[in-house]
Design a protein around this motif. Structure first.
Motif, PDB file in Angstrom:
ATOM      1  N   TRP A 101     -29.638  -8.063 -77.127  1.00 45.61           N
ATOM      2  CA  TRP A 101     -30.884  -8.236 -77.185  1.00 45.61           C
ATOM      3  C   TRP A 101     -31.832  -7.735 -75.929  1.00 45.61           C
ATOM      4  O   TRP A 101     -31.443  -7.758 -74.890  1.00 45.61           O
ATOM      5  N   CYS A 102     -33.215  -7.529 -76.340  1.00 39.29           N
ATOM      6  CA  CYS A 102     -34.165  -6.981 -75.448  1.00 39.29           C
ATOM      7  C   CYS A 102     -35.760  -7.251 -75.710  1.00 39.29           C
ATOM      8  O   CYS A 102     -35.734  -7.880 -76.945  1.00 39.29           O
ATOM      9  N   VAL A 103     -36.149  -6.996 -74.730  1.00 41.46           N
ATOM     10  CA  VAL A 103     -37.726  -7.105 -74.826  1.00 41.46           C
ATOM     11  C   VAL A 103     -38.375  -5.640 -75.080  1.00 41.46           C
ATOM     12  O   VAL A 103     -38.312  -4.845 -73.932  1.00 41.46           O
ATOM     13  N   LEU A 104     -39.301  -5.504 -75.921  1.00 39.84           N
ATOM     14  CA  LEU A 104     -39.841  -3.920 -76.325  1.00 39.84           C
ATOM     15  C   LEU A 104     -41.287  -3.794 -76.036  1.00 39.84           C
ATOM     16  O   LEU A 104     -41.895  -4.645 -76.802  1.00 39.84           O
ATOM     17  N   VAL A 105     -41.598  -3.225 -75.195  1.00 37.44           N
ATOM     18  CA  VAL A 105     -43.148  -3.126 -75.087  1.00 37.44           C
ATOM     19  C   VAL A 105     -43.589  -1.513 -74.728  1.00 37.44           C
ATOM     20  O   VAL A 105     -42.732  -0.869 -73.912  1.00 37.44           O
ATOM     21  N   ALA A 106     -44.609  -1.197 -75.642  1.00 35.09           N
ATOM     22  CA  ALA A 106     -45.123   0.254 -75.520  1.00 35.09           C
ATOM     23  C   ALA A 106     -46.576   0.350 -75.543  1.00 35.09           C
ATOM     24  O   ALA A 106     -47.151  -0.604 -76.276  1.00 35.09           O
ATOM     25  N   LEU A 107     -47.069   1.410 -75.130  1.00 33.28           N
ATOM     26  CA  LEU A 107     -48.532   1.614 -75.153  1.00 33.28           C
ATOM     27  C   LEU A 107     -48.571   2.892 -75.911  1.00 33.28           C
ATOM     28  O   LEU A 107     -48.119   3.967 -75.493  1.00 33.28           O
ATOM     29  N   GLU A 108     -49.421   3.190 -76.728  1.00 33.07           N
ATOM     30  CA  GLU A 108     -49.710   4.297 -77.400  1.00 33.07           C
ATOM     31  C   GLU A 108     -51.322   4.658 -77.730  1.00 33.07           C
ATOM     32  O   GLU A 108     -51.974   3.656 -77.763  1.00 33.07           O
ATOM     33  N   SER A 109     -51.576   6.033 -77.943  1.00 34.86           N
ATOM     34  CA  SER A 109     -52.814   6.206 -78.036  1.00 34.86           C
ATOM     35  C   SER A 109     -52.762   7.687 -79.053  1.00 34.86           C
ATOM     36  O   SER A 109     -51.857   8.703 -78.503  1.00 34.86           O
ATOM     37  N   GLY A 110     -53.335   7.692 -80.100  1.00 37.37           N
ATOM     38  CA  GLY A 110     -53.177   8.804 -81.100  1.00 37.37           C
ATOM     39  C   GLY A 110     -52.032   9.355 -81.305  1.00 37.37           C
ATOM     40  O   GLY A 110     -51.694  10.106 -81.874  1.00 37.37           O
ATOM     41  N   GLY A 111     -51.173   8.255 -81.556  1.00 44.02           N
ATOM     42  CA  GLY A 111     -49.936   8.242 -82.451  1.00 44.02           C
ATOM     43  C   GLY A 111     -48.944   8.814 -81.259  1.00 44.02           C
ATOM     44  O   GLY A 111     -47.726   8.887 -81.450  1.00 44.02           O
ATOM     45  N   GLU A 112     -49.243   8.993 -79.934  1.00 41.33           N
ATOM     46  CA  GLU A 112     -48.265   9.217 -79.016  1.00 41.33           C
ATOM     47  C   GLU A 112     -48.024   7.903 -77.974  1.00 41.33           C
ATOM     48  O   GLU A 112     -49.075   7.563 -77.647  1.00 41.33           O
ATOM     49  N   SER A 113     -46.799   7.852 -77.834  1.00 39.55           N
ATOM     50  CA  SER A 113     -46.253   6.942 -76.602  1.00 39.55           C
ATOM     51  C   SER A 113     -46.781   7.299 -75.220  1.00 39.55           C
ATOM     52  O   SER A 113     -46.446   8.167 -74.964  1.00 39.55           O
ATOM     53  N   LEU A 114     -47.511   6.338 -74.647  1.00 44.57           N
ATOM     54  CA  LEU A 114     -47.904   6.756 -73.215  1.00 44.57           C
ATOM     55  C   LEU A 114     -46.673   5.793 -72.203  1.00 44.57           C
ATOM     56  O   LEU A 114     -46.664   6.532 -71.002  1.00 44.57           O
ATOM     57  N   VAL A 115     -46.433   4.650 -72.495  1.00 46.01           N
ATOM     58  CA  VAL A 115     -45.559   3.886 -71.838  1.00 46.01           C
ATOM     59  C   VAL A 115     -44.511   3.194 -72.591  1.00 46.01           C
ATOM     60  O   VAL A 115     -44.933   2.879 -73.691  1.00 46.01           O
ATOM     61  N   GLY A 116     -43.346   3.016 -72.236  1.00 46.90           N
ATOM     62  CA  GLY A 116     -42.258   2.487 -72.936  1.00 46.90           C
ATOM     63  C   GLY A 116     -41.426   1.733 -72.087  1.00 46.90           C
ATOM     64  O   GLY A 116     -40.946   2.132 -71.109  1.00 46.90           O
ATOM     65  N   VAL A 117     -41.172   0.645 -72.607  1.00 50.05           N
ATOM     66  CA  VAL A 117     -40.363  -0.454 -71.511  1.00 50.05           C
ATOM     67  C   VAL A 117     -39.193  -1.186 -72.537  1.00 50.05           C
ATOM     68  O   VAL A 117     -39.544  -1.721 -73.460  1.00 50.05           O
ATOM     69  N   THR A 118     -38.061  -0.862 -72.080  1.00 44.49           N
ATOM     70  CA  THR A 118     -36.868  -1.762 -73.012  1.00 44.49           C
ATOM     71  C   THR A 118     -36.170  -2.571 -71.761  1.00 44.49           C
ATOM     72  O   THR A 118     -35.286  -2.064 -70.900  1.00 44.49           O
TER      73      THR A 118
END
Length: 260
Positions: A101-118
């Motif tokens: 199991w994990c923690v998922l955190v992402a930041l998007e703008s305009g449908g595109e991910s800018l940051v992703g952490v798993t």
């Protein structure tokens, strides 16, 4: 960490994902309660408390950004950006005491991910990416596999027990029979292994945006390909493939996926 675009956001996402992992492990040690949601997936008190923790941190540090979370958070923001959060991805593993199991955190703008952490607390592994800056496991740059043939492919299908998988099972079995190996550890770890070049093809027939917002960026920034069954790169089409670049065309052909 060298100076990069979205450095503040990356450092925040890494920090909050690790904090949520610590929080979930604490709650699990004290005793979890689980119930089934309408879609027959489990939710625990740790899922809900992790989402609260992450939501409050985002509201404090990035008050103008929107938030979408698996456990019900849906807040629009003024900035045009949105954080997409799965507070515990792999709740079945979390409940059963498995380590994937994990923690998922992402930041998007305009449908595109800018940051992703798993972040995988039990594995002590954190995969992350920033748009235009590459993908990393901790500080190690990731590269998707350069393999090109199914005879040397490690194929990682997930969610095959679901109704959404049924139309694709003949194709999945055919690819499994052609592959060097077939494994599955849960969607997030399968996807991260593709980004790391340790797996070659990942398929999941049922996903939500919070399942794949971070994973798409991590795969693509490692040079891999991400697409849904409709051929698009969208995170809201309900399905997901991730693969090394040498497998993209063959996977599309096998599943009848258009090239958009």
């Amino acid at each position: 960490m060298h100076e990069m675009r979205y450095q503040r956001e990356v450092e925040f996402a890494l920090r909050i994902a690790v904090a949520a992992g610590v929080n979930a492990r604490r709650i699990r040690a004290e005793g979890i309660t689980a119930e089934m949601k309408a879609d027959d997936s489990p939710v625990t008190n740790a899922d809900r408390d992790n989402e609260r923790l992450i939501r409050e941190a985002i509201e404090s540090e990035f008050p103008d950004d929107g938030i979408l979370g698996e456990e019900g958070t849906a807040r629009s923001g003024a900035s045009g950006r949105r954080w997409i959060v799965d507070p515990i991805d792999g709740t079945l593993d979390f409940v059963r005491g498995n380590r994937f199991w994990c923690v998922l955190v992402a930041l998007e703008s305009g449908g595109e991910s800018l940051v992703g952490v798993t972040h995988f607390p039990e594995l002590e592994e954190t995969y992350w990416a920033a748009a235009g800056e590459g993908s990393y496991l901790h500080g190690e740059r990731l590269r998707a596999s350069a393999r090109t043939t199914f005879g040397e492919c490690s194929f990682h299908p997930d969610g095959l027990q679901l109704g959404e998988a049924r139309p694709h099972l003949p194709t999945v079995v055919e690819i499994m029979q052609r592959s060097w190996s077939a494994r599955t550890y849960g969607g997030a770890l399968n996807a991260c292994l593709v980004a790391a070049g340790r797996a070659d093809v990942w398929f999941e027939p049922k996903v939500a945006p919070w399942d794949v917002a971070a994973l798409r960026l991590i795969i693509e920034e490692a040079g891999g390909a991400f697409f849904a069954l409709d051929g698009s790169r969208s995170i809201d089409r309900g399905s997901a493939f991730g693969c090394g670049p040498g497998f993209a065309a063959e996977v599309r052909r096998a599943f009848g996926i258009p090239s958009l």
